[in-house]
Motif scaffolding. Structure first.
Motif, mmCIF file in Angstrom:
data_model
loop_
_atom_site.group_PDB
_atom_site.id
_atom_site.type_symbol
_atom_site.label_atom_id
_atom_site.label_comp_id
_atom_site.label_asym_id
_atom_site.label_seq_id
_atom_site.Cartn_x
_atom_site.Cartn_y
_atom_site.Cartn_z
ATOM 1 N N GLY A 60 0.629 -1.244 0.071
ATOM 2 C CA GLY A 60 -0.169 0.146 0.020
ATOM 3 C C GLY A 60 0.794 1.107 -0.013
ATOM 4 N N ASN A 61 2.064 1.015 0.362
ATOM 5 C CA ASN A 61 2.903 2.494 0.662
ATOM 6 C C ASN A 61 3.939 2.502 -0.840
ATOM 7 N N GLY A 62 4.104 3.970 -1.154
ATOM 8 C CA GLY A 62 4.987 4.087 -2.174
ATOM 9 C C GLY A 62 4.324 3.233 -3.432
ATOM 10 N N LEU A 63 5.277 3.158 -4.691
ATOM 11 C CA LEU A 63 4.701 2.450 -5.857
ATOM 12 C C LEU A 63 4.689 1.243 -5.917
ATOM 13 N N GLY A 64 5.694 0.565 -5.524
ATOM 14 C CA GLY A 64 5.835 -1.029 -5.206
ATOM 15 C C GLY A 64 4.815 -1.538 -4.228
ATOM 16 N N GLY A 65 4.330 -0.636 -3.317
ATOM 17 C CA GLY A 65 3.491 -1.400 -2.263
ATOM 18 C C GLY A 65 2.294 -1.034 -2.815
ATOM 19 N N ARG A 66 1.802 0.063 -3.828
ATOM 20 C CA ARG A 66 0.795 0.080 -4.565
ATOM 21 C C ARG A 66 0.407 -1.091 -5.428
ATOM 22 N N ALA A 75 2.743 2.602 -12.544
ATOM 23 C CA ALA A 75 3.823 3.527 -13.091
ATOM 24 C C ALA A 75 3.552 4.987 -12.706
ATOM 25 N N VAL A 76 4.660 5.596 -12.529
ATOM 26 C CA VAL A 76 4.664 7.048 -12.357
ATOM 27 C C VAL A 76 5.519 7.866 -13.149
ATOM 28 N N ARG A 83 0.875 12.145 -7.659
ATOM 29 C CA ARG A 83 -0.113 12.265 -6.476
ATOM 30 C C ARG A 83 -0.585 10.761 -6.471
ATOM 31 N N GLN A 84 -0.230 9.902 -7.222
ATOM 32 C CA GLN A 84 -1.038 8.594 -7.245
ATOM 33 C C GLN A 84 -0.473 7.712 -6.213
ATOM 34 N N ILE A 85 0.580 7.998 -5.605
ATOM 35 C CA ILE A 85 1.304 7.272 -4.527
ATOM 36 C C ILE A 85 1.527 8.124 -2.971
ATOM 37 N N SER A 86 1.814 7.208 -2.044
ATOM 38 C CA SER A 86 2.390 7.958 -0.951
ATOM 39 C C SER A 86 3.825 7.839 -0.854
ATOM 40 N N HIS A 87 4.392 8.930 -0.056
ATOM 41 C CA HIS A 87 5.849 9.089 -0.485
ATOM 42 C C HIS A 87 6.924 8.761 0.872
ATOM 43 N N GLU A 88 6.655 7.540 1.260
ATOM 44 C CA GLU A 88 7.378 7.136 2.500
ATOM 45 C C GLU A 88 8.925 6.810 2.060
ATOM 46 N N TYR A 89 8.886 6.601 0.798
ATOM 47 C CA TYR A 89 10.405 6.164 0.200
ATOM 48 C C TYR A 89 10.992 7.035 -0.683
#
Length: 279
Positions: A60-66, A75-76, A83-89
């Protein structure tokens, strides 16, 4: 299933293919940790730093988590501002200088087992052809992991009591023989040398004794055919299992019978068991 070196090798091989077929300069990925909803980045290809090494990506987090959470490619175009992903990484991604990134889940038996990433150091759209090539690389990894799982399942099914005293004539031993035949049939479908060798060693564990005794030398495909026959398969069923034609099966069987001095299929199987080629 616990992550091990053979499974990691499948991810590594898939990343090599991903870079080659997509032209992306950077690729990385890893497997889902056993019992946890996170991917551990263990394989890097084309990276300039170790910023992403051993990074734990939670579902759920970041691109891979999504990609893990949705079980589909994502992909981004510009990672840090998407804005499609969260930014923990963001920090490790920025440290590596990555902008456009794709992530493709490796899904085996409806369960995400890992993630493959590909990336550019510039912000530009990643087209359908690039994404399709990345997906194809993930499919290769999926197939290899499926084969590994099938082999493990067969070994687990055959193991309990298989070599117990007096079991050779019972149902337990017939299960061992069926597992041996199924494992032998899987071997030619595997392209990774390490995984293929591991599977052949597993086949050897199911054969009584320490291996073939001095005597006729059988070719691998002759053993494959005899293993199918020993498990009760007809020539047609053996051909389907091994992915060859019925005439090819007959040819291998005739050759094996000649080497073993057997006049019938049953005699050939018995001789192969006596000489340690079959369980």
């Amino acid at each position: 299933m616990a992550v091990d070196a053979v499974d990691a090798a499948q991810i590594r091989s898939a990343l090599v293919r991903l870079r080659r077929t997509t032209g992306l300069p950077v690729a990385f990925g890893g497997l889902v940790e056993s019992g946890r909803r996170q991917v551990r980045i263990s394989e890097l290809s084309g990276t300039a730093t170790t910023a992403l090494s051993a990074l734990a990506v939670t579902a759920g987090n970041g691109l891979g988590g999504r990609a893990v959470a949705l079980s589909r490619p994502c992909a981004v175009t510009d990672y840090s501002v998407s804005r499609q992903i969260s930014h923990e990484y963001d920090l490790p991604v920025a440290a590596e200088g990555l902008r456009s990134v794709l992530a493709v889940p490796v899904v085996v038996r409806r369960r995400v087992r890992g993630v493959l990433y590909g990336a550019l150091r510039t912000a530009q759209p990643l087209g359908d052809r690039t994404l399709s090539a990345a997906v194809a690389a993930a499919r290769d990894a999926e197939q290899a992991l499926v084969l590994r799982d099938e082999a493990d399942d067969l070994l687990a099914a055959a193991a309990p009591g298989a070599h117990a005293p007096g079991a050779a004539g019972g149902a337990g031993w017939e299960q061992v023989r069926e597992a041996h035949a199924a494992l032998r049939a899987l071997v030619p479908r595997i392209t990774d040398p390490a995984l293929r060798d591991e599977l052949l060693r597993a086949c050897g564990l199911l054969v009584a004794g320490s291996g073939p005794v001095p005597g006729p030398r059988l070719a691998p495909r002759e053993v494959d055919v005899l293993a199918c026959v020993a498990a009760g398969a007809t020539n047609g069923a053996a051909a389907e299992r091994l992915g060859v034609g019925p005439e090819t099966v007959k040819s291998y069987l005739r050759s094996a019978m000649r080497k073993l001095g057997a006049r019938t299929r049953t005699e050939a199987v018995a001789a192969a068991r006596r000489t340690g080629w079959l369980p």
